[in-house]
Scaffold this active site. Structure first.
Site, PDB file in Angstrom:
ATOM      1  N   CYS A   1       7.550   4.015   5.609  1.00 56.76           N
ATOM      2  CA  CYS A   1       6.663   3.862   4.453  1.00 56.76           C
ATOM      3  C   CYS A   1       7.452   3.428   3.230  1.00 56.76           C
ATOM      4  CB  CYS A   1       5.932   5.164   4.166  1.00 56.76           C
ATOM      5  SG  CYS A   1       7.004   6.483   3.601  1.00 56.76           S
TER       6      CYS A   1
ATOM      7  N   CYS B   1      -3.376   4.091   9.699  1.00 60.72           N
ATOM      8  CA  CYS B   1      -2.074   3.571  10.149  1.00 60.72           C
ATOM      9  C   CYS B   1      -1.410   4.465  11.191  1.00 60.72           C
ATOM     10  CB  CYS B   1      -1.145   3.407   8.955  1.00 60.72           C
ATOM     11  SG  CYS B   1      -1.848   2.400   7.645  1.00 60.72           S
TER      12      CYS B   1
ATOM     13  N   CYS C   1       0.841  -1.200   0.000  1.00 60.94           N
ATOM     14  CA  CYS C   1       0.000   0.000   0.000  1.00 60.94           C
ATOM     15  C   CYS C   1       0.881   1.257   0.000  1.00 60.94           C
ATOM     16  CB  CYS C   1      -0.917  -0.041   1.229  1.00 60.94           C
ATOM     17  SG  CYS C   1      -2.136   1.270   1.268  1.00 60.94           S
TER      18      CYS C   1
END
Ligand code: SF4
Length: 239
Positions: A226, A202, A115
């Protein structure tokens, strides 16, 4: 010319031994030195978090013409999007990048790395390509959490792309000290108690521990990254 980063100082000593003012002066000098080398291809990566707000303010002190980019996602909290719109209105030289790629429902639960790759890393690559970035400036700090101890103030992880981390030795308190002293606007979500901000699903409130402990809580990625600081940003990128 011998620049600051050529001196090879120990990062832990910089964290512990420099005063707040020395850290601010050092950050300004690092940006100034990089700007002299890279000119308009020096660009700030603005995450809309407190560290980026400090770095953006420092960069503007070096030269008001310095540009920046923001990577946003469909999952950013509404408050963050409002703060982004506010910043872009004041600073039109901040360009926004977003991926509209189709991804599986709730991919952030099943595969947060994929993602983040689709929604954060890909638009960062695009920003670097489209803005002609030779040096990107980040708000990375080595005291933020377990994944951030292994960086340098100036790095070249991708060949031909310099990454400058001018506030790498700053502590959390010093970021807030800077923002308060210079009255730099920040994302109002910090008023809710967040210490590190990301996408809504998140990012969680935590008490104590490290700043990034609330990121990807209860997943294998907890307190992690990330990918924009760990994945290649130039190699294999279609032109
Ligand atoms: S932070 Fe979460 S929602 Fe945002 S891109 Fe990464 S996994 Fe997806």
């Amino acid at each position: 010319m011998v620049t600051l980063v050529d001196k090879g100082e120990d990062l832990k000593e910089l964290v512990q031994n420099l005063t707040f003012k020395e850290k601010v002066d050092r950050a300004l000098q690092l940006i100034q030195e990089a700007y002299e080398v890279h000119g308009d291809s020096l660009v700030v990566a603005h995450s809309l978090g407190k560290d980026s707000c400090a770095v953006w303010d420092l960069a503007k002190k070096v030269n008001p013409k310095i540009r920046g980019f923001i990577v946003t996602t469909r999952f950013k909290p509404r408050t963050t999007k409002e703060f982004m719109n506010y910043m872009v209105k004041i600073y039109p030289e901040l360009k926004v990048f977003e991926s509209h790629a189709e991804i599986p429902h709730e991919l952030y639960k099943t595969d947060p790395d994929r993602c983040c790759d689709a929604l954060k890393v890909e638009p960062t690559r695009r920003a670097i390509r489209e803005m002609g970035v030779g040096c990107w400036v980040t708000g990375l700090r080595c005291t933020e959490g377990r994944t951030r101890t292994d960086y340098l103030e100036r790095e070249e992880r991708d060949k031909g792309l310099i990454k400058l981390n001018p506030i790498l030795p700053w502590e959390e308190r010093e970021v807030w000290q800077y923002l308060a002293l210079y009255q730099v606007p920040v994302n109002p979500l910090y008023g809710e108690g967040f210490r590190s901000l990301g996408c809504e699903p998140c990012t969680h409130l935590t008490a104590g521990g490290s700043e990034r402990d609330g990121r990807w809580l209860d997943t294998s990625k907890c307190g992690g990254e990330c990918g924009i600081h760990t994945r290649p940003l130039k190699d294999n990128v279609p032109a």
